[in-house]
Design a protein around this motif. Sequence first.
Motif, short mmCIF file in Angstrom:
data_model
loop_
_atom_site.label_atom_id
_atom_site.label_comp_id
_atom_site.label_asym_id
_atom_site.label_seq_id
_atom_site.Cartn_x
_atom_site.Cartn_y
_atom_site.Cartn_z
N ASN A 137 -13.38 1.44 -1.28
CA ASN A 137 -12.18 0.87 -1.60
C ASN A 137 -12.32 0.74 -3.11
OD1 ASN A 137 -12.05 0.32 0.99
ND2 ASN A 137 -12.50 -1.69 1.04
N SER A 190 -0.59 3.27 7.75
CA SER A 190 -1.57 3.60 8.49
C SER A 190 -2.97 4.32 7.88
CB SER A 190 -0.70 4.98 9.34
OG SER A 190 0.30 4.66 9.83
N ASN A 191 -2.92 4.94 6.96
CA ASN A 191 -3.77 5.49 6.24
C ASN A 191 -4.00 5.24 4.67
OD1 ASN A 191 -6.35 6.71 5.89
ND2 ASN A 191 -5.26 8.73 5.65
N THR A 212 0.94 -1.12 0.10
CA THR A 212 -0.06 0.00 0.17
C THR A 212 0.95 1.14 -0.04
OG1 THR A 212 -1.79 1.03 1.02
CG2 THR A 212 -0.23 -0.07 2.54
N THR A 262 -4.60 4.79 0.75
CA THR A 262 -5.34 5.27 -0.36
C THR A 262 -5.44 4.36 -1.59
OG1 THR A 262 -3.92 6.73 -1.28
CG2 THR A 262 -5.14 7.53 0.49
N ASN A 284 0.40 3.79 2.25
CA ASN A 284 0.36 4.27 3.61
C ASN A 284 -0.11 3.22 4.45
OD1 ASN A 284 -0.04 5.49 5.77
ND2 ASN A 284 0.00 7.67 5.00
#
Length: 298
Positions: free
Chosen positions: A290, A251-252, A247, A254, A249
Amino acid sequence: MSSLVEWQYKDHSGTMVSFDMLTNYILEEAVRDNSKVTIKINNEDYEANVAHKRAVKFGGRRDIELLRKDLKDDTSVSLPAHWDDMKGSLLMLVPLTPGSKEGHDIEKEFRKTLLNNTILTIERVQNDSLWKSYQIRKKLLEEKNKHTNNEKLLFHGTSSDSITQINNHGFNRSYAGTHGAAIGNGSYFAVNSSYSARGYSKADAQGNKRMYLARVLVGDYTQGQAGLIVPPAKPSGKDADLYDSVTDNTSNPTMFVIFSDVQAYPEFLIHSSKSDLTVPSLVYQYFPTNCICLCEGF
């Protein structure tokens, strides 16, 4: 790597052990090229003869049996009960009824970040073989990861030229790099519909756009980086213990990238157009935030 093939080796106890994704890829390439390749088994180098399905340890005489398992032979997977009758067809596109709960849920997710687009139609993609392949992979991930939190619903924007290919054969990571490959050379999926609509969902001559809401097996994921062709290894130190996706990020997130085509299923195809606020939307379409992107689009 062939999406429906899994390579295994026989360990000292006689148990068949599955190889990791990278070794699967290497062995499948050897099948295609009819060549011998070097692989690792328990951190030791072996020469694999895919034709004879044997691996011989370098500098020794240890000979290990290999197995190429065709996952298509698994008959335990059934089609969803709510699907329309396929009547013997392998692929069917089913328009959702405006006002239906299924359509409403999809539209709700779509509109979390795309307020001004008019939804024209939403189609459920019913593909027998793709669905079964996806479910087989999902089961394997649950066994490997020892949990069931492996799936996300993600968006994928694409052009009208790619629809037939995706509906029939699924997402193809071979397109990686068409729109960049900043966190890996795989299939890209976005969390927000607005991200997929931006540049990846290309309008046709009439100004209409296409976007998929897909089921994606992100599994256990980590930070991606340019140049990856498979996910990085987990901290366990075992060569075969890889993450399932990457991914932008952790933690968050996108966006997510997968490296095995069978880890995504194009469940819904959304047709939309950019509109002004005077045009009412259909009461019907999108799912969870998503989103999916194939590096060919997303």
